[in-house]
Design a protein around this motif. Sequence first.
Motif, short mmCIF file in Angstrom:
data_model
loop_
_atom_site.label_atom_id
_atom_site.label_comp_id
_atom_site.label_asym_id
_atom_site.label_seq_id
_atom_site.Cartn_x
_atom_site.Cartn_y
_atom_site.Cartn_z
N HIS A 100 -27.33 9.08 -18.20
CA HIS A 100 -27.55 9.44 -16.69
C HIS A 100 -28.64 8.29 -15.91
O HIS A 100 -28.38 8.07 -15.11
CB HIS A 100 -28.28 10.93 -16.78
CG HIS A 100 -28.64 11.28 -15.30
ND1 HIS A 100 -27.86 11.87 -14.48
CD2 HIS A 100 -29.89 11.42 -14.67
CE1 HIS A 100 -28.33 12.29 -13.23
NE2 HIS A 100 -29.48 12.02 -13.50
N TYR A 151 -28.26 13.89 -5.41
CA TYR A 151 -28.55 13.31 -6.91
C TYR A 151 -29.25 11.94 -6.67
O TYR A 151 -30.14 11.26 -7.49
CB TYR A 151 -27.27 12.88 -7.53
CG TYR A 151 -26.60 14.37 -7.79
CD1 TYR A 151 -27.02 15.29 -8.96
CD2 TYR A 151 -25.68 14.89 -6.84
CE1 TYR A 151 -26.46 16.48 -9.07
CE2 TYR A 151 -25.03 15.87 -7.22
CZ TYR A 151 -25.56 16.78 -8.32
OH TYR A 151 -24.90 18.19 -8.65
N HIS A 198 -21.35 6.64 -16.23
CA HIS A 198 -20.42 7.76 -16.34
C HIS A 198 -19.62 7.20 -17.80
O HIS A 198 -19.32 8.12 -18.39
CB HIS A 198 -19.24 7.63 -15.36
CG HIS A 198 -18.12 8.60 -15.37
ND1 HIS A 198 -18.19 9.91 -15.44
CD2 HIS A 198 -16.83 8.18 -15.38
CE1 HIS A 198 -17.01 10.49 -15.79
NE2 HIS A 198 -16.22 9.29 -15.84
N ARG A 236 -20.20 12.32 -14.09
CA ARG A 236 -20.69 13.08 -15.19
C ARG A 236 -21.18 11.97 -16.29
O ARG A 236 -20.64 11.09 -16.35
CB ARG A 236 -19.53 13.90 -15.88
CG ARG A 236 -19.13 15.11 -15.03
CD ARG A 236 -17.79 15.87 -15.49
NE ARG A 236 -18.35 16.25 -16.91
CZ ARG A 236 -17.34 17.22 -17.68
NH1 ARG A 236 -16.26 17.53 -17.05
NH2 ARG A 236 -17.61 17.58 -18.98
N THR A 237 -22.14 12.52 -16.65
CA THR A 237 -22.69 11.49 -17.88
C THR A 237 -23.02 12.33 -19.27
O THR A 237 -23.32 11.83 -19.89
CB THR A 237 -24.02 11.05 -17.53
OG1 THR A 237 -24.90 12.16 -17.07
CG2 THR A 237 -24.09 10.29 -16.45
#
Length: 213
Positions: free
Chosen positions: A169, A208, A133, A161-162
Amino acid sequence: MLQHAIIPVTPFAQNCTLLWCDETMKGAVVDPGGDLDRVLAEVKRHGITLEKILITHGHLDHAGATQDLAEQFELPIEGPHPDDKFWIDGFPVQAQMFGFPPCRPFVPTRWLADGDTVTVGKVTLDVVHCPGHTPGHVVFVDRAGRLAQVGDVLFAGSIGRTDFPRGNHGDLIRSIRDKLFPLGDDIRFIPGHGPMSTFGEERKYNPYVGGNH
């Protein structure tokens, strides 16, 4: 034992957390992003003596009020990892970008690295460096109490979020799968936003990082 109280702060509803040792009643504020009046009201309500500030990462909604709180109570600041220094140095710009009130950078009393420990009263927390992140994101783990403060690495049903500068990610997925999940399915975690969950729940069902992904 370690106790906790979650105080959502800032327009981003970031989970600022009070951690305290119930034997000594000494405590730490984790990620004071803003709304210090609400945070301090909770400190007073529980009768906690603050001894430090812990920071998971250098985003404004997590650390924007750190310098103000540190000065007001002469508290040391521990964390994040030095790779997030560029985020902290950029607070004035971040504040403008996100419509936050003006905000001052800070210099931690102690930068943290993977394998370090921090204390809250008589409780020792392990520091796990979990980049992705942000590059310098750290997680605090109370192994004895089976509780983790994970910032924006992992959420109930989601991940961090990346798409921010120096986000990655692949690093994030590795951080979650290789560093957090092996700590145990029974560990409850406080994310940076939203409700608590357990590593086991996310390992099984998180779209995810869970199941066979």
